[in-house]
Scaffold this motif. Structure first.
Motif, PDB file in Angstrom:
ATOM      1  N   ARG A 197       5.579  63.590 113.521  1.00  0.00           N
ATOM      2  CA  ARG A 197       4.155  63.943 113.584  1.00  0.00           C
ATOM      3  C   ARG A 197       3.253  62.732 113.358  1.00  0.00           C
ATOM      4  NH1 ARG A 197       3.592  68.921 109.561  1.00  0.00           N
ATOM      5  NH2 ARG A 197       5.061  67.619 108.404  1.00  0.00           N
ATOM      6  N   TRP A 198       3.713  61.815 112.545  1.00  0.00           N
ATOM      7  CA  TRP A 198       2.916  60.628 112.240  1.00  0.00           C
ATOM      8  C   TRP A 198       2.759  59.747 113.483  1.00  0.00           C
ATOM      9  CZ3 TRP A 198       2.573  55.312 111.465  1.00  0.00           C
ATOM     10  CH2 TRP A 198       1.651  54.881 110.512  1.00  0.00           C
ATOM     11  N   LEU A 199       3.841  59.673 114.290  1.00  0.00           N
ATOM     12  CA  LEU A 199       3.831  58.844 115.493  1.00  0.00           C
ATOM     13  C   LEU A 199       3.459  59.627 116.747  1.00  0.00           C
ATOM     14  CD1 LEU A 199       7.172  56.916 114.825  1.00  0.00           C
ATOM     15  CD2 LEU A 199       4.874  55.921 114.765  1.00  0.00           C
ATOM     16  N   HIS A 200       3.405  60.968 116.618  1.00  0.00           N
ATOM     17  CA  HIS A 200       3.100  61.835 117.762  1.00  0.00           C
ATOM     18  C   HIS A 200       4.128  61.661 118.886  1.00  0.00           C
ATOM     19  CE1 HIS A 200      -0.698  62.672 115.802  1.00  0.00           C
ATOM     20  NE2 HIS A 200      -0.960  61.367 115.774  1.00  0.00           N
ATOM     21  N   GLY A 201       5.368  61.533 118.499  1.00  0.00           N
ATOM     22  CA  GLY A 201       6.420  61.384 119.491  1.00  0.00           C
ATOM     23  C   GLY A 201       7.771  61.212 118.824  1.00  0.00           C
ATOM     24  N   VAL A 202       8.788  60.972 119.628  1.00  0.00           N
ATOM     25  CA  VAL A 202      10.154  60.752 119.131  1.00  0.00           C
ATOM     26  C   VAL A 202      10.341  59.250 118.918  1.00  0.00           C
ATOM     27  CG1 VAL A 202      12.606  60.989 119.661  1.00  0.00           C
ATOM     28  CG2 VAL A 202      10.994  62.781 120.361  1.00  0.00           C
ATOM     29  N   PRO A 203      10.613  58.798 117.693  1.00  0.00           N
ATOM     30  CA  PRO A 203      10.690  57.356 117.430  1.00  0.00           C
ATOM     31  C   PRO A 203      11.610  56.597 118.381  1.00  0.00           C
ATOM     32  CG  PRO A 203      10.663  58.557 115.368  1.00  0.00           C
ATOM     33  CD  PRO A 203      10.746  59.591 116.459  1.00  0.00           C
ATOM     34  N   ALA A 204      12.776  57.147 118.686  1.00  0.00           N
ATOM     35  CA  ALA A 204      13.711  56.440 119.567  1.00  0.00           C
ATOM     36  C   ALA A 204      13.119  56.212 120.946  1.00  0.00           C
ATOM     37  CB  ALA A 204      15.026  57.221 119.678  1.00  0.00           C
ATOM     38  N   GLU A 205      12.265  57.132 121.393  1.00  0.00           N
ATOM     39  CA  GLU A 205      11.655  57.006 122.716  1.00  0.00           C
ATOM     40  C   GLU A 205      10.446  56.077 122.707  1.00  0.00           C
ATOM     41  OE1 GLU A 205      10.732  60.980 123.899  1.00  0.00           O
ATOM     42  OE2 GLU A 205      12.833  61.598 124.012  1.00  0.00           O
ATOM     43  N   GLY A 257      20.963  61.989 108.691  1.00  0.00           N
ATOM     44  CA  GLY A 257      19.532  62.087 108.409  1.00  0.00           C
ATOM     45  C   GLY A 257      18.746  61.000 109.117  1.00  0.00           C
ATOM     46  N   ALA A 258      19.295  59.772 109.127  1.00  0.00           N
ATOM     47  CA  ALA A 258      18.618  58.678 109.816  1.00  0.00           C
ATOM     48  C   ALA A 258      18.555  58.934 111.324  1.00  0.00           C
ATOM     49  CB  ALA A 258      19.343  57.359 109.534  1.00  0.00           C
ATOM     50  N   ALA A 259      19.657  59.434 111.889  1.00  0.00           N
ATOM     51  CA  ALA A 259      19.664  59.731 113.328  1.00  0.00           C
ATOM     52  C   ALA A 259      18.672  60.841 113.655  1.00  0.00           C
ATOM     53  CB  ALA A 259      21.074  60.134 113.763  1.00  0.00           C
ATOM     54  N   ASP A 260      18.550  61.807 112.755  1.00  0.00           N
ATOM     55  CA  ASP A 260      17.607  62.898 112.990  1.00  0.00           C
ATOM     56  C   ASP A 260      16.171  62.377 112.980  1.00  0.00           C
ATOM     57  OD1 ASP A 260      16.902  65.643 113.375  1.00  0.00           O
ATOM     58  OD2 ASP A 260      16.399  65.789 111.249  1.00  0.00           O
ATOM     59  N   GLY A 287      23.389  48.076 109.199  1.00  0.00           N
ATOM     60  CA  GLY A 287      22.125  48.584 109.705  1.00  0.00           C
ATOM     61  C   GLY A 287      22.243  49.492 110.901  1.00  0.00           C
ATOM     62  N   LEU A 288      23.434  49.721 111.421  1.00  0.00           N
ATOM     63  CA  LEU A 288      23.604  50.610 112.565  1.00  0.00           C
ATOM     64  C   LEU A 288      24.024  52.002 112.106  1.00  0.00           C
ATOM     65  CD1 LEU A 288      25.436  48.458 115.269  1.00  0.00           C
ATOM     66  CD2 LEU A 288      23.029  49.152 115.212  1.00  0.00           C
ATOM     67  N   ILE A 289      23.497  53.015 112.794  1.00  0.00           N
ATOM     68  CA  ILE A 289      23.905  54.394 112.530  1.00  0.00           C
ATOM     69  C   ILE A 289      25.233  54.640 113.236  1.00  0.00           C
ATOM     70  CG2 ILE A 289      23.354  56.812 112.961  1.00  0.00           C
ATOM     71  CD1 ILE A 289      20.378  55.977 112.884  1.00  0.00           C
ATOM     72  N   ARG A 290      26.206  55.110 112.484  1.00  0.00           N
ATOM     73  CA  ARG A 290      27.523  55.443 113.035  1.00  0.00           C
ATOM     74  C   ARG A 290      27.792  56.916 112.758  1.00  0.00           C
ATOM     75  NH1 ARG A 290      32.471  55.386 110.311  1.00  0.00           N
ATOM     76  NH2 ARG A 290      31.460  54.260 108.607  1.00  0.00           N
ATOM     77  N   LEU A 291      27.947  57.701 113.820  1.00  0.00           N
ATOM     78  CA  LEU A 291      28.184  59.132 113.692  1.00  0.00           C
ATOM     79  C   LEU A 291      29.626  59.446 114.070  1.00  0.00           C
ATOM     80  CD1 LEU A 291      24.918  60.521 115.355  1.00  0.00           C
ATOM     81  CD2 LEU A 291      25.322  59.967 112.942  1.00  0.00           C
ATOM     82  N   ARG A 292      30.241  60.339 113.321  1.00  0.00           N
ATOM     83  CA  ARG A 292      31.636  60.702 113.583  1.00  0.00           C
ATOM     84  C   ARG A 292      31.697  61.912 114.507  1.00  0.00           C
ATOM     85  NH1 ARG A 292      36.614  58.355 113.563  1.00  0.00           N
ATOM     86  NH2 ARG A 292      38.238  59.920 113.313  1.00  0.00           N
ATOM     87  N   HIS A 293      32.208  61.699 115.711  1.00  0.00           N
ATOM     88  CA  HIS A 293      32.397  62.792 116.671  1.00  0.00           C
ATOM     89  C   HIS A 293      33.776  63.388 116.446  1.00  0.00           C
ATOM     90  CE1 HIS A 293      32.825  64.957 120.446  1.00  0.00           C
ATOM     91  NE2 HIS A 293      31.549  64.735 120.705  1.00  0.00           N
ATOM     92  N   PRO A 294      33.902  64.740 116.374  1.00  0.00           N
ATOM     93  CA  PRO A 294      35.203  65.347 116.058  1.00  0.00           C
ATOM     94  C   PRO A 294      36.282  65.049 117.085  1.00  0.00           C
ATOM     95  CG  PRO A 294      33.621  67.023 116.728  1.00  0.00           C
ATOM     96  CD  PRO A 294      32.848  65.750 116.531  1.00  0.00           C
ATOM     97  N   GLU A 295      35.901  64.724 118.320  1.00  0.00           N
ATOM     98  CA  GLU A 295      36.898  64.451 119.360  1.00  0.00           C
ATOM     99  C   GLU A 295      36.882  62.999 119.831  1.00  0.00           C
ATOM    100  OE1 GLU A 295      36.003  67.192 122.446  1.00  0.00           O
ATOM    101  OE2 GLU A 295      36.526  68.962 121.269  1.00  0.00           O
TER     102      GLU A 295
END
Length: 214
Positions: A185-193, A175-178, A131-139
């Motif tokens: 628009r539905w929440l009128h804000g950034v979900p993470a915030e 896509g999930a992180a984005d 259930g956690l988003i894991r992103l691969r950073h090139p460095e």
């Protein structure tokens, strides 16, 4: 998957592919592509494709090329090299030309990777936490966006895990992180915030609206 379809797949995801490979792998990729472009017969084409597939195992599990090669059929004709199709050299040469310069950064991924995050070693639940988003950073390697955890801790938030599963973050972490880090628009804000200030049910409904709307 035919050889030309394989080359087209690489072309569709070329910047991300180059970004995910280290310099040594990119050098080997160039050698293998030259071998594919100069392949004189179907047997040589198939041998070059097998070597390319082995090299591309270095790509992250969630990379679109990895997913396509895992889910797709084997190369057409691979069971009978004499009847196997050849390859169009021009798209291969185009990929080689793009290798001459540095890989173009993906602006979406650059934005997501710039957000606060934790390294795998910092995640209390461990890299295998579902259930956690894991992103691969090139460095920096694997990074876990910071919003997924309770403030000041490495404890995953239950609502984030539920929503990430709705968004199929295991298949499409970018896509999930984005969704979390972009304006909704539905929440009128950034979900993470909005975590902690908007009811969990409302965040979940917004994610479900996206998924069911697709």
């Amino acid at each position: 998957m035919t050889p030309d379809e394989f080359v087209a797949l690489l072309g569709d995801h070329w910047p991300q592919t180059l970004e995910a490979l280290d310099p040594a792998d990119r050098e080997e990729l160039a050698v293998l592509l030259r071998g594919l472009a100069s392949a004189a017969d179907s047997q040589a084409v198939q041998a070059a494709l097998r070597r390319l597939r082995r090299l591309l195992r270095a790509l992250p599990d969630e990379h679109p090329v990895t997913l396509a090669l895992r889910d797709g059929v084997r190369f057409a004709g691979s069971t009978d090299a004499a009847d196997a199709p050849g390859v169009d050299r021009l798209p291969v040469l185009a990929l080689l030309a793009a290798l001459d310069g540095p890989p173009e950064p993906d602006p979406l991924r650059a934005r997501l990777l710039a957000a606060p995050s934790l390294a795998a070693a910092e995640v209390a639940a461990g890299p295998g936490e579902p259930g956690l988003i894991r992103l691969r950073h090139p460095e920096l390697g694997d990074r876990y966006p910071r919003f997924q955890f309770a403030t000041g801790t490495a404890r995953p938030l239950a609502v984030v895990g539920r929503i990430n599963r709705l968004l199929m973050a295991d298949r499409d972490p970018w896509g999930a992180a984005d969704w979390w880090l972009g304006r909704n628009r539905w929440l009128h804000g950034v979900p993470a915030e909005l975590l902690g200030s908007v009811p969990d049910e409302e965040l979940t409904r917004a994610a479900r609206e996206l998924v069911e709307g697709d």
